[in-house]
Design a protein around this motif. Structure first.
Motif, short mmCIF file in Angstrom:
data_model
loop_
_atom_site.label_atom_id
_atom_site.label_comp_id
_atom_site.label_asym_id
_atom_site.label_seq_id
_atom_site.Cartn_x
_atom_site.Cartn_y
_atom_site.Cartn_z
N ALA A 23 27.66 -4.90 35.04
CA ALA A 23 28.35 -5.56 36.31
C ALA A 23 28.07 -4.55 37.60
O ALA A 23 27.42 -5.13 38.72
CB ALA A 23 29.72 -5.76 36.33
N GLU A 24 28.01 -3.46 37.43
CA GLU A 24 27.86 -2.51 38.54
C GLU A 24 26.48 -2.31 38.59
O GLU A 24 25.94 -2.28 39.67
CB GLU A 24 28.35 -0.77 38.03
N ALA A 25 25.68 -2.45 37.79
CA ALA A 25 24.13 -2.54 37.88
C ALA A 25 23.67 -3.66 38.59
O ALA A 25 22.79 -3.60 39.45
CB ALA A 25 23.33 -2.30 36.46
N HIS A 26 24.38 -4.77 38.21
CA HIS A 26 23.90 -6.16 39.08
C HIS A 26 24.15 -5.86 40.47
O HIS A 26 23.58 -6.33 41.38
CB HIS A 26 24.58 -7.15 38.26
N ARG A 27 25.36 -5.30 40.75
CA ARG A 27 25.74 -5.12 42.40
C ARG A 27 24.99 -4.32 42.73
O ARG A 27 24.65 -4.52 44.18
CB ARG A 27 27.37 -4.78 42.21
N ALA A 28 24.37 -3.27 42.18
CA ALA A 28 23.61 -2.50 42.75
C ALA A 28 22.28 -3.15 43.10
O ALA A 28 21.67 -2.70 44.36
CB ALA A 28 23.38 -1.20 42.04
N VAL A 29 21.70 -3.75 42.08
CA VAL A 29 20.42 -4.26 42.48
C VAL A 29 20.49 -5.39 43.60
O VAL A 29 19.56 -5.42 44.33
CB VAL A 29 20.03 -4.92 41.26
N ALA A 30 21.62 -6.23 43.65
CA ALA A 30 21.95 -7.19 44.67
C ALA A 30 21.85 -6.43 45.94
O ALA A 30 21.53 -7.27 47.09
CB ALA A 30 22.94 -7.80 44.31
N LYS A 31 22.03 -5.42 46.19
CA LYS A 31 22.01 -4.62 47.50
C LYS A 31 20.60 -4.32 47.92
O LYS A 31 20.50 -4.52 49.26
CB LYS A 31 22.74 -3.29 47.30
N GLY A 32 19.99 -4.30 47.19
CA GLY A 32 18.44 -4.21 47.38
C GLY A 32 18.11 -2.92 47.90
O GLY A 32 18.89 -1.93 48.12
N GLY A 33 16.76 -2.76 48.43
CA GLY A 33 16.24 -1.40 49.16
C GLY A 33 15.70 -0.39 48.11
O GLY A 33 15.43 0.73 48.79
N VAL A 34 16.07 -0.55 46.98
CA VAL A 34 15.83 0.54 45.93
C VAL A 34 14.21 0.19 45.43
O VAL A 34 14.07 -0.94 44.98
CB VAL A 34 16.74 0.43 45.04
N ARG A 35 13.40 1.17 45.24
CA ARG A 35 12.02 1.09 44.95
C ARG A 35 12.14 1.19 43.27
O ARG A 35 11.11 0.47 42.65
CB ARG A 35 11.26 1.88 45.47
N GLY A 36 12.84 1.95 42.49
CA GLY A 36 12.83 2.08 41.06
C GLY A 36 13.70 0.96 40.58
O GLY A 36 14.47 0.07 41.18
N ARG A 37 13.72 1.00 39.14
CA ARG A 37 14.32 -0.03 38.61
C ARG A 37 15.74 0.45 37.96
O ARG A 37 15.86 1.84 37.57
CB ARG A 37 13.83 -0.38 37.34
N TYR A 38 16.68 -0.46 37.88
CA TYR A 38 17.91 -0.03 37.21
C TYR A 38 17.72 -0.52 35.69
O TYR A 38 17.43 -1.61 35.46
CB TYR A 38 19.29 -0.73 37.79
N VAL A 39 18.03 0.50 34.75
CA VAL A 39 17.93 0.19 33.45
C VAL A 39 19.09 0.52 32.51
O VAL A 39 19.64 1.37 32.90
CB VAL A 39 16.38 0.99 32.81
N LEU A 40 19.43 -0.53 31.73
CA LEU A 40 20.45 -0.50 30.86
C LEU A 40 20.13 0.11 29.63
O LEU A 40 19.03 -0.12 28.83
CB LEU A 40 21.14 -1.79 30.55
N LYS A 41 21.08 1.20 29.11
CA LYS A 41 20.82 1.82 27.83
C LYS A 41 21.74 1.49 26.89
O LYS A 41 23.08 1.57 27.32
CB LYS A 41 20.70 3.48 28.12
N THR A 42 21.48 1.02 25.79
CA THR A 42 22.48 0.61 24.70
C THR A 42 22.73 1.70 23.73
O THR A 42 22.03 2.83 23.83
CB THR A 42 21.97 -0.58 23.97
#
Length: 305
Positions: free
Chosen positions: A286-305
């Motif tokens: 959920a935190e990763a989704h909120r961060a991506v929604a803010k935009g402005g980041v050039r790299g990717r958020y990656v979930l590690k299981t």
């Protein structure tokens, strides 16, 4: 000890990041032509945010009575193979699952997928980096296929969103097909775009032979194309109407194991950039989704299981 369940992130009643649940799902054995992968990394893509907030449910593209899985691309390790598969357990692979209407996704500890949709990850590429290639790399490759080889006369291609995840790959791949590429992006992205071998601009005037619309400018992007030029969009659900004799295509990204193998090889040799902004555990989806929604980041958020 064999496990009988694994964790997966899903939505039941989609309403944004807070509606994402992590549930236990029964392990499924692979059938003919399939493999079961232990997922190491799964990127968060803008399309995932749309699924989580119910955008595609509202459009009638999702009909899952119990739950909808999240995540499109991944990298991991083969742990079981079905009949007719020549991949060995322990092989590092990456891949893409497409379509909205499914009760599983790549935000999970395990995944059963068609072996033909996978590509082996080269030894020099780590799994987190490899996981960022399939969706955006294949989208870019398929955009370039729609553009085709550049005509001898009229090979000026504008890539909007040229510093973005899809646009950066289009900038690289289109040059192989003879296009003279200019990237449209923000001033702070100039070094990155020029580093891909392209010209750079922060403001584009009309008159381009073709536009690849990574920034989803839609009609504003179409207006930049000369009469009888070409336009490729990235929103299958919103194809701009053709005008002035312009050929309008919209990419619908689909799995392609052979093509992905080439893209991963290019990523391993650093010909294609893999940009990771942050790695987060599945529990923090959920935190990763909120961060991506803010935009402005050039790299990717990656979930590690």
């Amino acid at each position: 000890m064999s496990i009988s369940t694994f964790r997966a992130a899903v939505v039941r009643t989609p309403s944004g990041p807070d509606s994402i649940e992590i549930i236990e799902v029964p392990v499924v054995e692979p059938g003919p032509g399939e493999v079961r992968v232990e997922i190491a990394a799964a990127p968060v893509n803008p399309v995932d945010l749309g699924v989580a907030r119910g955008l595609f449910h509202a459009m009638g593209l999702v009909n899952q009575p119990e739950r909808t899985g999240l995540g499109w691309d991944f990298a991991g390790t083969v742990v079981a193979v079905g009949p007719g598969v020549d991949l060995a357990a322990g092989t590092r692979v990456a891949g893409l699952v497409d379509g909205f209407d499914r009760d599983f996704g790549t935000y999970a500890e395990q995944l059963v997928v068609r072996a033909a949709d996978l590509a082996i990850v080269p030894d020099g590429l780590d799994l987190v980096a490899a996981s960022t290639v399939p969706l955006n790399g294949l989208a870019a490759a398929q955009i370039v296929d729609l553009l085709g080889d550049a005509p001898t006369e009229g090979n000026r291609l504008l890539v909007t969103g040229a510093a973005g995840a899809v646009g950066g790959y289009v900038v690289s791949l289109a040059q192989d097909r003879g296009w003279q590429v200019t990237g449209l992006a923000r001033a702070e992205d100039e070094e990155f775009v020029r580093g891909l071998g392209a010209e750079f601009t922060t403001h584009a005037e009309p008159g381009w032979d073709a536009v690849a619309d990574g920034a989803v400018l839609q009609e504003r992007g179409l207006a930049l194309v000369r009469d009888h030029g070409g336009f490729v969009g990235v929103q299958p659900s919103a194809k701009p109407a053709a005008e002035r004799g312009i050929t309008v295509h919209v990419v619908v990204t689909h799995p392609d194991g052979a093509r992905l193998a080439d893209l991963l090889a290019r990523a391993a040799s650093e010909e294609l950039p893999t940009r990771v902004h942050a790695v987060m555990p599945l529990d923090q989806v959920a935190e990763a989704h909120r961060a991506v929604a803010k935009g402005g980041v050039r790299g990717r958020y990656v979930l590690k299981t």
